[in-house]
Write a protein that holds these residues in place. Structure first.
Motif, short mmCIF file in Angstrom:
data_model
loop_
_atom_site.label_atom_id
_atom_site.label_comp_id
_atom_site.label_asym_id
_atom_site.label_seq_id
_atom_site.Cartn_x
_atom_site.Cartn_y
_atom_site.Cartn_z
N VAL A 90 0.93 -1.08 -0.14
CA VAL A 90 -0.49 -0.20 -0.21
C VAL A 90 1.14 1.39 -0.02
O VAL A 90 1.60 1.47 0.83
CB VAL A 90 -1.13 0.23 1.10
N TYR A 92 0.59 5.23 0.30
CA TYR A 92 0.33 6.81 1.09
C TYR A 92 0.98 7.80 1.14
O TYR A 92 2.16 7.90 0.62
CB TYR A 92 0.09 6.76 2.72
N GLY A 106 -5.00 5.32 0.69
CA GLY A 106 -3.56 4.36 0.81
C GLY A 106 -4.62 3.70 -0.90
O GLY A 106 -4.85 3.90 -1.07
N GLY B 44 -5.78 2.68 7.66
CA GLY B 44 -4.59 3.42 7.13
C GLY B 44 -3.89 4.17 8.79
O GLY B 44 -4.35 4.22 9.68
#
Lengths: 112, 116
Positions: A90, A92, A106, B44
């Protein structure tokens, strides 16, 4: 708080092909000192995040040159010139100009 | 070798307290802004708090203000997070992170679970 919006959220890529992730902020990330504190991070499954890019376009220590960052103001892009198997995970974007710092949702990169 | 090792996480009931620690080595700790960043299960990343090199400035995300306290001991190369009045929504892996321009280092994270 500054909202960071990434696209796409899922990114299937063929090995050796390029990839691109977009990140938009809800307000300008230009700081009073003239710097733009926009970073990109990569997190592999079960691992801590690792910073790839800082201040829009500066590669971190040991980061392969197939990773590049660009953009200004509120619009930013991370590009991978040729995706390798180790690039899965992922990605970011994050801003550090305004407190609290905020991350995008993400983007999950997978190999087709 | 550059390293940051968190400790102090665990299972705690709502309303309880925990103190997280982060031991740094292999770099000049006193040069770094230090911060705590958390990641809820399957979610996240969220900044929690940050502290200036000399400890003179501290910043907190609104959701933890008045409950969490960040501190550091440059003589011991250590960062701390005192967490009081814990809530279920504080459940996350907590990472310590050190930054100074080109340098950026994260710990492996310590899990905090708030549940009855």
């Amino acid at each position: 708080d500054v909202v960071m919006t990434q696209s796409p959220l899922s990114l299937p890529v063929t090995l050796g092909q390029p990839a691109s992730i977009s990140c938009r902020s809800s307000q300008s990330l230009v700081s009073g000192d003239g710097n733009t504190y926009l970073s990109w991070f990569h997190q592999r499954p079960g691992q801590s995040p690792r910073r790839l890019i800082y201040k829009v376009s500066n590669r971190g220590s040991g980061v392969p040159d197939r990773f590049s960052g660009s953009g200004s103001g509120t619009d930013f892009t991370l590009k991978i010139s040729r995706v390798e198997a180790e690039d899965v995970g992922v990605y970011y974007c994050a801003q550090g100009t305004h407190w609290p710092g905020t991350f995008g949702q993400g983007t999950r990169l997978e190999i087709k | 070798e550059v390293q940051m090792v968190e400790s102090g996480g665990g299972l705690v009931q709502p309303g309880g307290s925990l103190r997280l620690s982060c031991a740094a080595s292999g770099f000049t700790f006193s040069n770094c802004w230090m911060m705590w960043i958390r990641q809820a299960p399957g979610k996240g990343l969220e900044w929690v708090a940050k502290i200036k090199q000399d400890g003179s400035e501290k910043y907190y995300v609104d959701s933890v203000k008045g409950r969490f306290t960040i501190s550091r001991d440059n003589a011991k190369n250590s960062l701390y997070l005192q967490m009081n009045s814990l809530r279920v929504e504080d459940t996350a892996v907590y990472y310590c992170r050190g930054v100074t321009g080109e340098f950026d280092c994260w710990g492996q994270g310590t899990p905090v679970t708030v549940s009855s």
